[in-house]
Design a protein around this motif. Sequence first.
Motif, PDB file in Angstrom:
ATOM      1  N   LEU A 120       0.831  -1.213   0.000  1.00 35.68           N
ATOM      2  CA  LEU A 120       0.000   0.000   0.000  1.00 35.68           C
ATOM      3  C   LEU A 120       0.863   1.261   0.000  1.00 35.68           C
ATOM      4  N   TYR A 121       2.063   1.131  -0.522  1.00 36.29           N
ATOM      5  CA  TYR A 121       2.951   2.295  -0.617  1.00 36.29           C
ATOM      6  C   TYR A 121       2.293   3.394  -1.439  1.00 36.29           C
ATOM      7  N   PHE A 122       1.656   3.007  -2.561  1.00 40.53           N
ATOM      8  CA  PHE A 122       0.839   3.950  -3.325  1.00 40.53           C
ATOM      9  C   PHE A 122      -0.578   3.866  -2.760  1.00 40.53           C
ATOM     10  N   SER A 123      -0.815   4.601  -1.698  1.00 41.03           N
ATOM     11  CA  SER A 123      -2.048   4.411  -0.931  1.00 41.03           C
ATOM     12  C   SER A 123      -3.294   4.963  -1.605  1.00 41.03           C
ATOM     13  N   TRP A 124      -3.150   5.610  -2.760  1.00 41.84           N
ATOM     14  CA  TRP A 124      -4.332   6.062  -3.485  1.00 41.84           C
ATOM     15  C   TRP A 124      -5.183   4.879  -3.946  1.00 41.84           C
ATOM     16  N   VAL A 125      -4.608   3.672  -3.929  1.00 39.96           N
ATOM     17  CA  VAL A 125      -5.378   2.506  -4.368  1.00 39.96           C
ATOM     18  C   VAL A 125      -6.553   2.226  -3.431  1.00 39.96           C
ATOM     19  N   ILE A 126      -6.470   2.693  -2.186  1.00 42.37           N
ATOM     20  CA  ILE A 126      -7.560   2.435  -1.232  1.00 42.37           C
ATOM     21  C   ILE A 126      -8.831   3.183  -1.631  1.00 42.37           C
ATOM     22  N   PRO A 127      -8.811   4.524  -1.757  1.00 44.30           N
ATOM     23  CA  PRO A 127     -10.031   5.196  -2.217  1.00 44.30           C
ATOM     24  C   PRO A 127     -10.427   4.785  -3.626  1.00 44.30           C
ATOM     25  N   ALA A 128      -9.435   4.476  -4.477  1.00 46.51           N
ATOM     26  CA  ALA A 128      -9.756   4.057  -5.845  1.00 46.51           C
ATOM     27  C   ALA A 128     -10.521   2.742  -5.841  1.00 46.51           C
ATOM     28  N   ALA A 129     -10.121   1.793  -4.972  1.00 42.90           N
ATOM     29  CA  ALA A 129     -10.819   0.508  -4.887  1.00 42.90           C
ATOM     30  C   ALA A 129     -12.244   0.692  -4.408  1.00 42.90           C
ATOM     31  N   VAL A 130     -12.458   1.616  -3.470  1.00 43.13           N
ATOM     32  CA  VAL A 130     -13.804   1.896  -2.975  1.00 43.13           C
ATOM     33  C   VAL A 130     -14.676   2.448  -4.102  1.00 43.13           C
ATOM     34  N   VAL A 131     -14.119   3.366  -4.880  1.00 43.31           N
ATOM     35  CA  VAL A 131     -14.867   3.965  -5.995  1.00 43.31           C
ATOM     36  C   VAL A 131     -15.204   2.911  -7.040  1.00 43.31           C
ATOM     37  N   VAL A 132     -14.242   2.058  -7.370  1.00 45.59           N
ATOM     38  CA  VAL A 132     -14.477   1.010  -8.367  1.00 45.59           C
ATOM     39  C   VAL A 132     -15.555   0.047  -7.884  1.00 45.59           C
ATOM     40  N   ALA A 133     -15.520  -0.345  -6.610  1.00 43.29           N
ATOM     41  CA  ALA A 133     -16.519  -1.258  -6.060  1.00 43.29           C
ATOM     42  C   ALA A 133     -17.911  -0.627  -6.100  1.00 43.29           C
ATOM     43  N   ALA A 134     -18.003   0.649  -5.709  1.00 45.09           N
ATOM     44  CA  ALA A 134     -19.293   1.336  -5.723  1.00 45.09           C
ATOM     45  C   ALA A 134     -19.820   1.464  -7.147  1.00 45.09           C
ATOM     46  N   PHE A 135     -18.930   1.761  -8.067  1.00 46.28           N
ATOM     47  CA  PHE A 135     -19.313   1.892  -9.478  1.00 46.28           C
ATOM     48  C   PHE A 135     -19.835   0.563 -10.013  1.00 46.28           C
ATOM     49  N   ALA A 136     -19.165  -0.530  -9.644  1.00 43.36           N
ATOM     50  CA  ALA A 136     -19.584  -1.850 -10.111  1.00 43.36           C
ATOM     51  C   ALA A 136     -20.975  -2.205  -9.597  1.00 43.36           C
ATOM     52  N   VAL A 137     -21.243  -1.931  -8.325  1.00 44.14           N
ATOM     53  CA  VAL A 137     -22.564  -2.215  -7.749  1.00 44.14           C
ATOM     54  C   VAL A 137     -23.641  -1.386  -8.439  1.00 44.14           C
ATOM     55  N   ALA A 138     -23.338  -0.109  -8.692  1.00 45.68           N
ATOM     56  CA  ALA A 138     -24.316   0.782  -9.304  1.00 45.68           C
ATOM     57  C   ALA A 138     -24.642   0.373 -10.741  1.00 45.68           C
ATOM     58  N   TYR A 139     -23.744  -0.385 -11.373  1.00 47.92           N
ATOM     59  CA  TYR A 139     -23.938  -0.744 -12.784  1.00 47.92           C
ATOM     60  C   TYR A 139     -24.336  -2.206 -12.993  1.00 47.92           C
ATOM     61  N   LEU A 140     -24.733  -2.896 -11.924  1.00 49.12           N
ATOM     62  CA  LEU A 140     -25.120  -4.301 -12.070  1.00 49.12           C
ATOM     63  C   LEU A 140     -26.324  -4.466 -12.996  1.00 49.12           C
ATOM     64  N   ARG A 141     -27.367  -3.684 -12.774  1.00 49.68           N
ATOM     65  CA  ARG A 141     -28.571  -3.776 -13.615  1.00 49.68           C
ATOM     66  C   ARG A 141     -28.263  -3.351 -15.052  1.00 49.68           C
ATOM     67  N   PHE A 142     -27.430  -2.361 -15.188  1.00 50.12           N
ATOM     68  CA  PHE A 142     -27.033  -1.904 -16.521  1.00 50.12           C
ATOM     69  C   PHE A 142     -26.330  -3.027 -17.280  1.00 50.12           C
ATOM     70  N   LEU A 143     -25.389  -3.700 -16.625  1.00 49.47           N
ATOM     71  CA  LEU A 143     -24.681  -4.801 -17.277  1.00 49.47           C
ATOM     72  C   LEU A 143     -25.625  -5.943 -17.630  1.00 49.47           C
ATOM     73  N   ALA A 144     -26.596  -6.190 -16.759  1.00 51.21           N
ATOM     74  CA  ALA A 144     -27.527  -7.299 -16.990  1.00 51.21           C
ATOM     75  C   ALA A 144     -28.385  -7.080 -18.231  1.00 51.21           C
ATOM     76  N   HIS A 145     -28.655  -5.818 -18.569  1.00 48.10           N
ATOM     77  CA  HIS A 145     -29.552  -5.557 -19.701  1.00 48.10           C
ATOM     78  C   HIS A 145     -28.817  -5.579 -21.040  1.00 48.10           C
ATOM     79  N   LEU A 146     -27.483  -5.571 -20.998  1.00 51.62           N
ATOM     80  CA  LEU A 146     -26.715  -5.568 -22.233  1.00 51.62           C
ATOM     81  C   LEU A 146     -26.766  -6.927 -22.926  1.00 51.62           C
ATOM     82  N   PRO A 147     -26.614  -6.964 -24.242  1.00 51.79           N
ATOM     83  CA  PRO A 147     -26.465  -8.253 -24.934  1.00 51.79           C
ATOM     84  C   PRO A 147     -25.299  -9.040 -24.340  1.00 51.79           C
ATOM     85  N   ARG A 148     -25.422 -10.365 -24.318  1.00 47.93           N
ATOM     86  CA  ARG A 148     -24.412 -11.180 -23.637  1.00 47.93           C
ATOM     87  C   ARG A 148     -22.998 -10.917 -24.168  1.00 47.93           C
TER      88      ARG A 148
END
Length: 237
Positions: A120-148
Amino acid sequence: MQITLARARLQVALFALLAAVASAGLAVEVLKPILNLKSRSGVVPLLSLSYEQNVPTWYTSCLLFTCALTLAAIATGARREGRFVKHWWGLAAAFLYISFDEVVQIHEAASSWFDLGGVLYFSWVIPAAVVVAAFAVAYLRFLAHLPRGTRNRFLLSGGIYVTGALVLELPLGYWTEQAGSNNVVYGLIDFVEESMEMLGVNLFLLSLVDYLGVQGWTIGFSLAAPEPRPAADERAA
């Protein structure tokens, strides 16, 4: 006149440029200790994937910006259906921000929020991981509606990009703390990281082009011929 670009030719052009940028970056990292190349001037800071404000940085930024423009075009077209329009615009905004951040390195400022070491020397990965996780959850329904096929390509390209941009920062941070950044191992780790980022963005751009094709949409530029002007005797009549 209408100008079109075949998808196959676009893919060849994108990956040829990717190979050129990545190969040049790898070459200067390997040759730097062998030829005793300067680290502060010359081809190393110009072409190395470990440096900022250079050819690889602007290449990646332009790719991300192209994705943002393509996503904005898709979002505009999605208004006809009225479904997930905000999600498309959200992706466009996200890629626009990442394109800007690629050049000015805003995320690096987040490393000052935490005083950590090791992976964790480059500690910006911590807030970045939180943002990526939140973004992924928010886009679950969006991904589900896309063609396979589109969904799988989105997930593949996104997984490659996040692995390079986020996950590989962990071993890179560990090595940086142990041995610094002015060595071949650092350059090789960073080469893999940056190459995965560029590959992920290229694949995502191609997946957007494929999505446009599946939807029957086209983006093109045309120069329509001017309508013939009536003859003088016809105007007089």
